[in-house]
Design an enzyme around this catalytic site. Structure first.
Site, short mmCIF file in Angstrom:
data_model
loop_
_atom_site.label_atom_id
_atom_site.label_comp_id
_atom_site.label_asym_id
_atom_site.label_seq_id
_atom_site.Cartn_x
_atom_site.Cartn_y
_atom_site.Cartn_z
N GLU A 269 -0.25 4.58 8.54
CA GLU A 269 -1.21 4.06 8.93
C GLU A 269 -1.18 2.92 9.85
O GLU A 269 -1.55 1.64 9.76
CB GLU A 269 -2.12 3.76 7.59
CG GLU A 269 -2.26 4.72 6.78
CD GLU A 269 -3.26 4.54 5.71
OE1 GLU A 269 -3.55 3.19 5.46
OE2 GLU A 269 -3.53 5.45 4.82
N GLU A 375 -0.55 12.34 2.89
CA GLU A 375 -1.11 11.54 1.66
C GLU A 375 -2.30 11.63 1.18
O GLU A 375 -3.38 11.92 2.18
CB GLU A 375 -0.65 9.92 2.21
CG GLU A 375 -1.10 8.93 0.92
CD GLU A 375 -1.04 7.39 1.66
OE1 GLU A 375 -0.15 7.39 2.20
OE2 GLU A 375 -1.85 6.61 1.30
#
Length: 540
Positions: A269, A375
């Protein structure tokens, strides 16, 4: 056209119950015999696994030429219930009265599956270590064994992440520019490597990929592992090259323990580290920074160290899909970074808000780069409660996302934590979430959530190299979804989700010689498998 009506013939050895088990011995393993436990406020139940009782998903058996095998899970009764479907001729038109018609276009093939899996987080290892040795082995079997989910992929975080019980990296000695103090921690040895080794006993060829949350704080502009922080300097300069050396030392250290990685992402991220109040471990990388970092530092550094594209698959982004096109367009268009990138890693968290069109557009634009969902978890953001024991809706959101991803060319789906505690941790910033397995250390047992069984409807039947078959769906109602595959086991697989409150009749064309109609229970997932018959294609 003639229609096939399907009637379940339930196999006595493979019946799923949803009540208390009786007569179980300490060493008993019950195929499909769920010992159900209902928690207050939830719409469904969990399946309990302990020394007295622990069901399995069962081992897939050979399918005869005329058999259609059904596996079914639903909100109210079943968990991975197996039955044989028997056909008989009927004079009604198959479309009449159907809530959805699925037309399989057998000649139109698309992507091949890379795999399904979960993450070897510190939190997972920490929780499983609270169980005794026998229960630990059962846990690993549940995920990687032939009687379990049969996972073939695993994600590993480099150093700490938020799902660690403390905040750390692999070199927390300030200004250690030669990385002399770099070292694996006990979390690596006890919580990650240990369970990776156990998983490899069930599946030796597991595809592991690594993701880094944050490098040591002393490499970053803010001197912290969280909040807004980027690497000091610019891509191509000292700290970026030191950062690559840090990653390579991690890969080398695991290799010395017999653990080899199939892939690596550019970092977890990257947008998070550009947010001033982001709570947990992060490193900011804008699209331009990512392109230059890959081009000048990461790509050449990996290649020089023996981790080039023939040895290690490099995936960019590793973030939510609302930024997918922006990052992909910057990194992959017209620059030298593209030659180092094999795939694009995406997260699921904003898919329900922004939809899936960006996935399709990105795949159409970059067809040579595979897309992998790396994820997912429930209970994130402001969801309450964080852990919802027995929540069926979360099973449906998992199934929905997997189907929507696969139907847009995504090659696999990797879950987040494989095990958490009753609170949804540990997590050093209290970012608690849910997991397919929840451990109750006080009882030396764990609970298989409905999410676990939703995953099974895909992972058990779509091994690596399964090929997606295109289909068209005409539905009277929203809430009915499907995906279709041919597996390397020479089986034809269709997975259907009915998230409606009502029974739904679904007509399927192209699965067998004749059209067939099945009835889907309310809030149910069903996998149908049969032997792939190429003669059907020859007649088309």
């Amino acid at each position: 056209m003639m229609m096939i009506l399907l009637f379940p013939l339930f196999l006595s050895l493979l019946t799923i119950g949803h009540g208390e088990a009786t007569g179980a011995t300490d060493d008993s393993e019950h195929v499909h015999d769920c010992r159900a436990k209902k928690f207050a406020g939830q719409d469904s139940f969990v399946c309990v696994c302990n020394h007295r009782h622990c069901d399995t998903l069962g081992k897939l058996q050979h399918i005869g030429g005329d058999e259609i095998i059904s596996f079914e899970s639903d909100r109210d009764k079943y968990r991975f219930h197996k039955s044989v479907l028997q056909s008989q001729n009927h004079d009604q038109h198959p479309v009449d009265g159907s809530d959805a018609v699925i037309t399989i276009e057998r000649e139109r093939r698309d992507q091949r599956i890379l795999g399904f899996g979960g993450a070897f987080t510190d939190a997972t290892g920490f929780n499983v270590r609270k169980l005794d040795e026998k229960m630990q082995k059962r846990f690993v079997r549940d995920y990687f064994g032939e009687k379990g989910l049969e996972y073939t992929m695993g994600r590993v975080h480099i150093g700490g992440c938020d799902f660690s019980y403390r905040n750390y990296t692999l070199d927390d000695h300030p200004n250690d520019f030669e990385l002399k103090h770099f070292n694996l921690t006990h979390e690596d040895l006890d919580y990650k490597i240990h369970f990776i080794e156990q998983a490899q006993k069930f599946y030796p060829n597991i595809k592991l990929f690594a993701s880094l949350w944050s490098p040591p704080a002393w490499m970053k502009t803010n001197g912290k592992l969280n909040h807004l922080g980027i690497l000091k300097g610019e891509p191509g300069e000292f700290y970026y090259k030191l950062y690559v050396k840090y990653i390579i030392k991690f890969l080398d250290a695991y290799k010395s323990k017999g653990i080899k990685f199939w892939g690596l992402t550019t970092g977890n991220e990257p947008s998070a580290g550009l947010k001033p109040k982001y709570a947990f471990n992060a490193l900011g990388l804008s699209p331009d920074m990512m392109r230059e970092f890959v081009k000048l530092d990461l790509g050449p550094g990996l290649k020089k160290a023996g981790y080039g594209r023939d040895k290690l698959k490099l995936m960019m982004l590793d973030d939510n899909t609302n930024m997918l096109e922006y990052y992909a367009g910057t990194v992959l268009d017209g620059g030298l970074a593209e030659k180092y990138i094999d795939g694009i890693a995406i997260h699921w968290y904003l898919n329900r808000k922004f939809g899936y069109d960006s996935i399709q557009r990105t795949r159409d634009r970059y067809p040579k780069k595979f897309m992998l969902s790396t994820e997912a978890c429930e209970g994130a953001f402001y969801d309450s409660p964080k852990v919802a024991l027995g929540n069926w809706t979360r099973a449906e959101t998992y199934a929905t996302d997997i189907i929507e991803d696969l139907n847009r060319g995504v090659v696999g789906w990797v879950d987040w934590n494989m095990a958490l505690d009753l609170q949804g941790g540990p997590n050093w910033v209290k970012n608690f979430v849910d997991s397919p397995i929840i451990v109750d250390k006080t009882q030396n047992e764990y609970y298989r959530q409905p999410m676990f069984y939703a995953l099974a409807h895909f992972t058990k039947f779509l091994p690596p190299e399964s090929i997606r078959i295109e289909h068209k769906m005409h539905a009277k109602h929203s809430g009915i979804r499907a995906t279709v595959f041919k597996s390397p086991r020479n089986t034809f697989v269709i997975i259907i989700l009915n998230s409606r409150d009502h029974h739904s009749k679904v007509t399927i064309k192209g699965f067998r010689h004749q059209s067939m109609t099945i009835e889907m229970k309310p809030h149910s997932i069903r996998t149908l498998i049969t032997k792939f018959n190429p003669k059907i294609d020859a007649k088309r």
